[in-house]
Structure formats: structure tokens, C-alpha cells
Scaffold this motif. Structure first.
Motif, mmCIF file in Angstrom:
data_model
loop_
_atom_site.group_PDB
_atom_site.id
_atom_site.type_symbol
_atom_site.label_atom_id
_atom_site.label_comp_id
_atom_site.label_asym_id
_atom_site.label_seq_id
_atom_site.Cartn_x
_atom_site.Cartn_y
_atom_site.Cartn_z
ATOM 1 N N ASN A 1 171.686 12.817 22.137
ATOM 2 C CA ASN A 1 170.906 13.896 21.905
ATOM 3 C C ASN A 1 170.057 14.054 20.776
ATOM 4 O OD1 ASN A 1 169.676 16.575 22.138
ATOM 5 N ND2 ASN A 1 171.334 17.107 23.817
ATOM 6 N N LEU A 2 168.996 14.010 20.896
ATOM 7 C CA LEU A 2 167.755 14.254 19.421
ATOM 8 C C LEU A 2 168.546 15.573 18.808
ATOM 9 C CD1 LEU A 2 164.163 14.061 21.082
ATOM 10 C CD2 LEU A 2 165.330 12.504 19.265
ATOM 11 N N VAL A 3 168.896 16.597 19.518
ATOM 12 C CA VAL A 3 169.296 17.731 18.847
ATOM 13 C C VAL A 3 170.918 17.411 18.767
ATOM 14 C CG1 VAL A 3 169.589 20.337 19.138
ATOM 15 C CG2 VAL A 3 167.625 19.039 20.060
ATOM 16 N N CYS B 1 172.911 22.999 15.365
ATOM 17 C CA CYS B 1 171.755 24.059 15.449
ATOM 18 C C CYS B 1 171.935 25.023 14.285
ATOM 19 C CB CYS B 1 171.475 24.929 16.628
ATOM 20 S SG CYS B 1 171.175 23.490 18.104
ATOM 21 N N THR B 2 172.543 24.466 13.238
ATOM 22 C CA THR B 2 172.681 25.493 11.881
ATOM 23 C C THR B 2 171.828 24.951 10.638
ATOM 24 O OG1 THR B 2 174.764 24.069 11.765
ATOM 25 C CG2 THR B 2 175.100 26.035 12.617
ATOM 26 N N GLY B 3 171.069 23.812 10.978
ATOM 27 C CA GLY B 3 170.045 23.369 9.885
ATOM 28 C C GLY B 3 170.817 22.969 8.729
ATOM 29 N N ILE C 1 177.813 27.475 19.507
ATOM 30 C CA ILE C 1 176.936 26.501 18.752
ATOM 31 C C ILE C 1 175.806 27.634 17.998
ATOM 32 C CG2 ILE C 1 176.915 24.553 20.165
ATOM 33 C CD1 ILE C 1 174.223 25.145 20.896
ATOM 34 N N GLY C 2 175.200 27.149 17.064
ATOM 35 C CA GLY C 2 174.262 28.147 16.258
ATOM 36 C C GLY C 2 174.985 29.311 15.596
ATOM 37 N N ILE D 1 178.504 22.154 27.042
ATOM 38 C CA ILE D 1 177.982 23.021 26.022
ATOM 39 C C ILE D 1 178.159 24.587 26.271
ATOM 40 C CG2 ILE D 1 175.553 23.876 25.011
ATOM 41 C CD1 ILE D 1 175.722 21.509 23.829
ATOM 42 N N GLY D 2 178.372 25.234 25.308
ATOM 43 C CA GLY D 2 178.243 26.852 25.593
ATOM 44 C C GLY D 2 178.870 27.401 24.491
ATOM 45 N N PRO D 3 178.916 28.873 24.635
ATOM 46 C CA PRO D 3 179.114 29.652 23.419
ATOM 47 C C PRO D 3 180.705 29.621 23.024
ATOM 48 C CG PRO D 3 178.371 30.941 25.141
ATOM 49 C CD PRO D 3 178.543 29.650 25.745
ATOM 50 N N THR E 1 175.436 18.262 22.103
ATOM 51 C CA THR E 1 174.900 18.039 20.594
ATOM 52 C C THR E 1 176.049 17.348 19.790
ATOM 53 O OG1 THR E 1 175.848 20.168 19.981
ATOM 54 C CG2 THR E 1 173.269 20.073 20.806
ATOM 55 N N LEU F 1 173.950 24.562 33.251
ATOM 56 C CA LEU F 1 174.442 25.578 32.304
ATOM 57 C C LEU F 1 173.080 26.394 31.950
ATOM 58 C CD1 LEU F 1 176.282 23.071 29.875
ATOM 59 C CD2 LEU F 1 177.353 25.065 31.141
ATOM 60 N N ASN G 1 171.241 32.429 25.956
ATOM 61 C CA ASN G 1 172.233 31.268 25.446
ATOM 62 C C ASN G 1 171.230 30.069 24.938
ATOM 63 O OD1 ASN G 1 173.904 29.159 25.024
ATOM 64 N ND2 ASN G 1 175.414 29.982 26.180
ATOM 65 N N TRP G 2 170.514 30.422 23.988
ATOM 66 C CA TRP G 2 169.358 29.334 23.597
ATOM 67 C C TRP G 2 169.993 28.072 23.621
ATOM 68 C CZ3 TRP G 2 170.396 27.567 19.056
ATOM 69 C CH2 TRP G 2 170.994 28.437 17.976
ATOM 70 N N ARG H 1 171.895 26.217 25.223
ATOM 71 C CA ARG H 1 171.820 25.347 26.371
ATOM 72 C C ARG H 1 170.642 24.874 26.534
ATOM 73 N NH1 ARG H 1 175.873 28.703 30.572
ATOM 74 N NH2 ARG H 1 177.390 28.820 29.233
ATOM 75 N N GLY I 1 166.689 18.354 24.068
ATOM 76 C CA GLY I 1 167.122 17.225 23.132
ATOM 77 C C GLY I 1 167.598 15.966 24.289
ATOM 78 N N TYR J 1 164.610 31.352 18.306
ATOM 79 C CA TYR J 1 164.800 30.226 17.800
ATOM 80 C C TYR J 1 163.420 29.821 17.161
ATOM 81 C CZ TYR J 1 167.289 25.420 17.172
ATOM 82 O OH TYR J 1 167.627 24.313 16.809
ATOM 83 N N PRO K 1 168.260 28.947 14.203
ATOM 84 C CA PRO K 1 168.381 30.339 14.954
ATOM 85 C C PRO K 1 167.819 31.354 14.339
ATOM 86 C CG PRO K 1 170.500 29.252 14.278
ATOM 87 C CD PRO K 1 169.431 28.511 13.609
#
Lengths: 396, 396
Positions: free
Chosen positions: A44-46, A76-78, A111-112, A178-180, A223, B299, B310-311, B313, B319, B340, B345
Motif C-alpha cells: 500500500n502506498l499509504v 497516517c501520522t506524518g 490509525i491517524g 483496517i479500522g479504528p 497500511t 470497510l 472513518n477517513w 479506510r 493507497g 485530511y 489528519p
């Protein structure tokens, strides 16, 4: 069943407060005398910061420690996420007397969101104090990487290679991708076999392509997906080569299939493990593409949930996979019952096939083409009302 | 709203007993003085007999009649299926005094079952006797092609082109894509515009690529998907050209988007119509690939079912779409709320965004990349408990 920690390893799993539930959420795996590490990662690119770090550090001839946290994927936390992941490595290395560069890191969970670094630091300290090489330590380590998994996913095997007993023990986690509260597949295979970094890298990719790259729950590539092979080398003085290396690779493949298939078997809400076997393609890649397309069809998954031998959904999914084949050469069996042959429907008793689907946890689909000699096995979950309920829950 | 039948057309819809429910299941559309027909078809290797026939007969300068049955897709039925489809054309042609080659045929419904040809024959006779050009005939024709659709899907528009009023009226059906009681998307656009077969074919493909090829319910491409454009030419003596042809194409695109989006809006069990807009790619194809990958993520769909912003996903689905892009250049809004930006984020109030998702039937996702100037809009359904219940029902 007993779980054996390969020679040369020590490990621990602890709770450090990342998960609100108070469950274990940090695992430390250590090879005191150093070893080999290789990895296969998400494409995955991300992708998350830990993936970037591990990809750069493997294959490694000088591996010492792996730290894993669950409950937070650090994805996704840069730039801050990258600094945090590097700091996790530094803390783990410092705790066991290794350099940061000798360590690897994995994260899984929400994530995030930024990592709670104070909790991570105290967790690494607590895990270091508990490092051990017994079965309890192995189980604690396996539990420390779980997220929404309904059960612990482990494998432990011993095989004779080159006159020595080689242990292969591994753990993985994954349910939805994936998910919260879940994110990502993580897997660690540990062995005391003596293998070179180059061999480790090459055989791990081949093994992954027939095990962890042949599973899906809902087809969402994450990711953070990571498979690591850690080898202490304690089983023999010289690296494995020739037939011995092939024998090791075969044992590793068996262990990885046993481990990987536990993931779709524990798919969120799953009531069936679906094994899709595709035979008779020109290449293994074509077989995989067809199997994966069938595996990702919501209509195929729901048919199996309902015990419905709806072969039209399976055959038509194969037809849009993008792989050229002669539709008049297609056969299909469901749990061994022929339902379609040479591109035409067969008479069969739907109740018999349905009963076999309903009464078994595993449903086996065998799709045979007449294009070539290659084949693949692929595993996925069915799609249930509980899957939707679980993933539609509002979590913010 | 009123539905206008374009000049030069007559049509009918009847019940002939293919459906056990007794609902309408046969539609006949006729251009007595002949017209132009063009088609866009499923690319599934496993396709039904009517698709093979229509693909060979279009574009046509000499079209007379289209016969459509619902309740049986005549797919995966081998040589007998082909004979039956040819016989449907022969019967329809004979009924209106045309040759078999001047006719087209579409089927939708259960797959792998042979057509009840006696019922089809009596249906064609009954429909021929009822052919008419009023609104009631249009509605009957639209109902005759429905399967599990919860509502009739139609569009009717009039535009001024080249000094004449051109009527564009169409109908389509679709809910889930394949199954024992549904199968396949069918659509017919009818117009009195005068266009050449070559223009009809070219503009229909372009329009399909921005309308019917931009929708999915569960991503399962069917064996029967067909979009036909039928043109009587009654609106002008000379074929449209230049800017007039462009104006017609734009009107056709508007009508096709209005018609096509009714399909995911009526996805089985759907509670949301999801509009996915992808901007800033190097090509329209790349934008479509990313949008389609997001649309097919279980998802993403379940998050929207639950009103969960849920951005992660959404971004992670982009990606793994297989399109290269810089993750640090990605922005995302949900129903206009930025969540985002530039790969990181944003702080946002999840309750506000969630409320907007829950209170609107339509959820709009806008994903912006920084790779180019191309864009696409794509529409899909959410994934609900009712979808699973419907598709897991055992039907044999």
C-alpha cells in the motif's frame, strides 16, 4: 499442544495502557546473541512509519530486538509518527543493550492517532524485565499483538534439518484489515535455523506468496501489514544450503499456511473459512488473481454464509478477474460435489451440497480451467450480518 | 413528472409467467420505420447468449425491435441458450414484420436455467397486441424489465438541438448484480434524434464510461450487463453533426447519470447512495480506478452505513488501488467537511460529520490528489445487514 520457543530467543508481552480495555498491548522479542531478520511488507502506498523503518533495515545480519504495540497503528501520522517509531526502536535497543539500528518495530490498532509515548516507554521497560524463553512468555508475546482477534493465532513446529532439530514458532494477528480498533495483519516467524540474510529474504517472499499473500478477509490491504522472519542461527554452526535449505523452506511454508489461515477463520463475524483452489492456469499469478477475485466477491461470500451452492456467482466472478480463459473449459466442485463441468451446469442435489456447506466450518471450492498446469490455494472468510454490524458501529 | 415516448417508438410490457410472482416480465420496444441501435456490453468472459447476439448486431442502421425478458438471464446455458435467444429474436421480428437480424434481445434474472420458450412466445404475442406510444406504455415497458428492484428506474428529458426538440427517455434495472433472482444491469436509452450508427456507437461508449461504468453495488460484474441506445431519427431529416452532436451527447450523459445513479441508490438493503469524486489524477482512468477501489471496500461501505467518518479506510483504499501517487499530497472531505489534508489528519468534530452522514441519503466523498488535472465521479451503495440477509438466503 505445546509451544516451543526456538533456541536463542527470549520474549515477553505486557499491558502498558494503550488499550482502554487494559489488555496486553506490547510485545518484545529479543535474540541476545544477535541473528538474521527478513521482512515482507504491505505494498500500500499509504503505509505506516514502522513499515518504512523495517523495510529499510531488512534483510539484516545483525538483528537484536523487535518491539510491537497493539491498540495504535501509528499510521497516517506524518513526521511525528516517524519520530515516534524511531524512538520506540531507540528505547527497545537501549533496554537490551543494542543499537537502535539493530531493532525492528511493528504497530497495529487505531490509525491517524499519535502514539502515547510515555506508555510505550514504560511498557518496554516492563517487558524487558520479564523476558523469558518458556511457553508462558511465548503466549504472553502472542497476546500482546492481538487487537479484535477472537482467538490467539500461533504455530509451533519442529523438524529435522541437516541432522539438527529446527524449531519454527510464530504468531500473527488480524481480523478485519483496517479500522479504528483493529488495523492490519502482523506476523512474526521465529526459528533457530541458521540461514543467511539473502536466503532469508528470498525464501520468505516465496513462502509469503503462498501463505499470507493468499488470504483475505474483505480485500482491504492495510497500511501496516508486515511479516517478519527472525532467525537466531542456534541450531547449526553453518548456514543451511542446498536440500537442507529447501527442507527448511518447506517447513516454513507449512507453518505459515497453518498460521495465515487462522486469520480468515477468525474474520469478523465469520461463520465459514472458505478455501478457493484454482487449477489449470498458465501461471501461478493468474491462478491467484482468479482466486482473489472470487474471494473478494460479496455475492460469493454471502452465498456461502447462507449455505447456498450458487455456482453462478463463483463462475461469473472468475469471468471478470481479467485473466483470459475459455469459459467452455471450466469445471467447478463445491465441497467435492461437481456442479459445473466444461462450461455447463450439472444436475446435482442442492440440498446435499447445502447441508455439507452448513455443517462444515470450511467450504472448499475447486475451480479447474484448461489453460495450463499452474494452481493456487486462497483462503477467505464469509460475509455475515455480524461483520456488517461490527464494522458499521460508530466509534468516534 | 411525466414520461414522454420519443417520436417513432412504440412499446409494451406484459406478464407472461416467467416470474412466479405473476409480475410483468416481458417488454417489447419497436421502431416501425426503423432506426439506429448501438450497445455497450459487459466485458465478463462468462457472458450470456443475448450479449453475444447484440454485440454482433450493433451498431445497426436498420434496427426494428428489442425484446427483453426478466426472471431468467439465459446465462451459462450453453448452446441451447444461444438457440433460445435467437428464437426470441425470430419471434419478435416475426411479430412486428421485421427480420430476425433487425432485432435485439436482453435477458435478466436467474442464471443457469433454460428459458421457458412457450411463455416467451405467448408474451411476445401479447406485447405486440399492446404496443403503444403513451406514458402508460412507457411505464409498463419499464416495469417489464425489473427483477428485485425496489422501484422503477426511468428518465425522460427534452432538449433543443439543431432547432428541434429532441426527447431522451430511458429505463434500466439493477440492484445486486448476479443471483438466483436478479442478475445483471440492463439499460435502454431511446431518442428521436437523428444520429449515424458510427456516432451512436462512439458517443455511447464515452457516455457509458462516465455513467453506467461509474456505478457499482458490490463490484461483481455480471454476465448480462447491457446498455443500448435506440434512435428513431424522427426529430430531424439530417443526422446531427458538430456542435449539435456534442449538445446531444451532453444531454445523453445527463440522462444516463440520472438513470445510472438510481441503481446504487436502490442497492439491496442500501441506506446510503455514496458519491465518490476523485480529482487531480494524470488520467480519467486512474481517477476511476481509485474511485472504484474505494467503492468496492466493504470497510468504507460499512463505515458509511454506520455514519462513521472513518477517513483512514478511505485513504488506505486509495493507497492500494494500484495507481501511483504521492501520499503527502492527499486531501479528503466528507460531505464537504475537510478531514485530511496534504497527507495528515485534520482536527474536526466527528459528531458534526457523523450527523451529516446519518441525516442524508447521499454521502459525498471528495478525494483530491496532486498528480494531474483529471477527475471522475463514481457512485455506489453502502453495505448493510439487510444486504447480507438478502444475499445469504438459501434459494434452492
Amino acid at each position: 499442544m505445546t509451544y516451543v520457543v526456538p533456541r536463542g530467543f527470549e520474549m515477553a508481552g505486557v499491558a502498558c495502557g494503550i488499550k482502554k480495555s487494559g489488555k496486553d498491548d506490547l510485545t518484545l522479542i529479543h535474540i541476545p546473541s544477535g541473528g538474521v531478520a527478513a521482512g515482507v511488507y504491505t505494498t500500500n502506498l499509504v503505509h505506516a512509519a514502522p513499515v518504512t523503518i523495517d523495510r529499510a533495515r531488512t534483510p539484516s545480519a545483525n538483528f537484536r530486538a523487535l518491539v510491537v504495540n497493539s491498540g495504535n497503528a501509528n499510521a497516517c501520522t506524518g513526521e511525528r509518527g516517524m519520530r515516534d517509531a524511531l524512538e520506540m526502536c531507540r528505547l527497545a535497543g537501549e533496554a537490551v543493550g543494542a543499537t537502535a539500528e539493530q531493532t525492528l518495530v511493528m504497530s497495529t490498532g487505531i490509525i491517524g492517532v499519535f502514539l502515547p509515548m510515555e506508555k510505550i516507554a514504560s511498557g518496554i521497560a516492563a517487558a524487558t524485565a520479564r523476558l523469558a524463553s518458556d511457553e508462558a512468555a511465548f503466549i504472553a508475546a502472542a497476546k500482546g499483538i492481538m487487537t479484535t482477534d477472537a482467538f490467539m493465532k500461533v504455530v509451533s513446529k519442529q523438524v529435522e534439518v541437516a541432522g539438527s532439530t529446527v524449531t519454527l514458532s510464530g504468531m500473527c494477528k488480524g481480523a478485519g484489515m483496517i479500522g479504528p480498533q483493529m488495523a492490519t495483519m502482523l506476523a512474526v516467524m521465529m526459528t533457530d535455523a541458521n540461514i543467511t540474510p539473502a536466503d532469508a529474504r528470498a525464501l520468505l517472499q516465496r513462502v509469503a506468496d503462498q501463505s499470507f499473500n493468499c488470504i483475505s478477509v474483505e480485500g482491504h490491504m492495510s497500511t501496516n501489514d508486515t511479516l517478519l522472519l527472525l532467525a537466531s542461527g542456534a541450531a547449526s554452526s553453518a548456514p543451511l544450503a542446498g536440500d537442507d535449505l529447501l527442507a527448511f523452506e518447506k517447513a516454513l511454508l507449512d507453518a505459515c499456511i497453518e498460521l495465515a489461515t487462522q486469520i480468515p477463520d477468525d474474520g469478523e463475524g465469520a461463520t465459514h473459512l472458505i478455501e478457493i483452489e484454482v487449477r489449470g492456469t498458465k501461471s501461478p499469478k493468474e491462478a491467484r488473481t482468479i482466486a482473489q477475485t472470487i474471494a473478494n466477491s460479496a455475492l460469493v461470500k454471502t452465498a456461502i454464509t447462507g449455505g447456498d451452492p450458487n455456482w453462478g456467482r463463483i463462475v461469473s466472478a472468475a469471468g471478470y478477474a481479467g485473466v483470459p480463459f475459455d469459459p467452455a473449459g471450466v469445471d467447478l466442485t463445491i465441497n467435492g460435489h461437481p456442479v459445473y463441468a466444461q462450461g455447463s451446469p450439472l444436475p446435482f442435489d442442492p440440498k446435499t451440497v447445502s447441508t455439507s456447506m452448513k455443517e462444515n466450518r470450511k467450504t472448499h471450492l475447486l475451480l479447474t480451467l484448461r489453460e495450463g498446469e499452474e494452481s493456487i490455494r486462497f483462503w477467505t472468510s464469509d460475509l455475515t450480518v455480524d461483520y456488517v454490524r461490527f464494522n458499521a458501529d460508530y466509534t468516534t
